[in-house]
Motif scaffolding. Sequence first.
Motif, PDB file in Angstrom:
ATOM      1  N   LYS A  65       0.456  -1.151  -0.129  1.00 60.54           N
ATOM      2  CA  LYS A  65      -0.131   0.217   0.020  1.00 60.54           C
ATOM      3  C   LYS A  65       1.246   1.259   0.305  1.00 60.54           C
ATOM      4  N   ALA A  66       2.210   1.528   0.632  1.00 58.76           N
ATOM      5  CA  ALA A  66       2.786   2.383   0.555  1.00 58.76           C
ATOM      6  C   ALA A  66       4.030   2.823  -0.353  1.00 58.76           C
ATOM      7  N   GLY A  67       3.320   0.902  -1.345  1.00 59.41           N
ATOM      8  CA  GLY A  67       3.912   1.433  -2.347  1.00 59.41           C
ATOM      9  C   GLY A  67       6.164   1.657  -2.266  1.00 59.41           C
ATOM     10  N   LEU A  68       6.405   0.344  -0.681  1.00 59.66           N
ATOM     11  CA  LEU A  68       7.382  -0.270  -0.817  1.00 59.66           C
ATOM     12  C   LEU A  68       8.219  -1.593  -1.319  1.00 59.66           C
ATOM     13  N   ALA A  69       6.748  -2.263  -1.742  1.00 61.42           N
ATOM     14  CA  ALA A  69       6.568  -3.857  -1.804  1.00 61.42           C
ATOM     15  C   ALA A  69       6.181  -4.170  -2.886  1.00 61.42           C
ATOM     16  N   GLU A  70       6.316  -4.774  -3.880  1.00 60.76           N
ATOM     17  CA  GLU A  70       5.166  -5.764  -4.195  1.00 60.76           C
ATOM     18  C   GLU A  70       5.434  -7.009  -4.644  1.00 60.76           C
ATOM     19  N   ARG A  71       4.616  -7.823  -4.419  1.00 58.39           N
ATOM     20  CA  ARG A  71       4.159  -9.185  -4.707  1.00 58.39           C
ATOM     21  C   ARG A  71       3.935  -9.324  -6.350  1.00 58.39           C
TER      22      ARG A  71
END
Length: 151
Positions: A65-71
């Motif tokens: 949600k914070a744009g720090l990681a992606e699945r």
Amino acid sequence: MMLLHQAAYVLETELTAKLAEIGMTPRGRCVLSSAVDAGRTQTELAELSNMDKTTMVVTMDALEKAGLAERKLSPTDRRARIIEVTEAGRELLARADRVVADVYEDVLGSLPEGEREGLLGALTRLIEGRLGEPVECDRPPRRRALRQAVG
């Protein structure tokens, strides 16, 4: 044990407060640190971070949600998700690592050098040896992401 528990609690609380100032949590830092350039699945990261699956999902939801990681889908197993750290995640992780290093330096700097080295050496030997793995327990204490948050 109570001395270790008290020291860990106060250190974890200080790290939580300092990391919050930059928009990071100890769990988030732990996951990002374990995920950066590693190509690990969410399950692997949960194990490395000493998190149960539910806590890992909540942590990943917040990081995404914070744009720090992606699945992302694993190229080898379509059921698995690989965690990738975004550029924003890398930048915040670098800031978080500096915060943690500063806290460690401040805490350890409060000890004379010989005591500092002795403490770190003894704790390292304990977790690499006698305290390397928890024993079987019907009602174990809650797992925390301390391995990298504090280590």
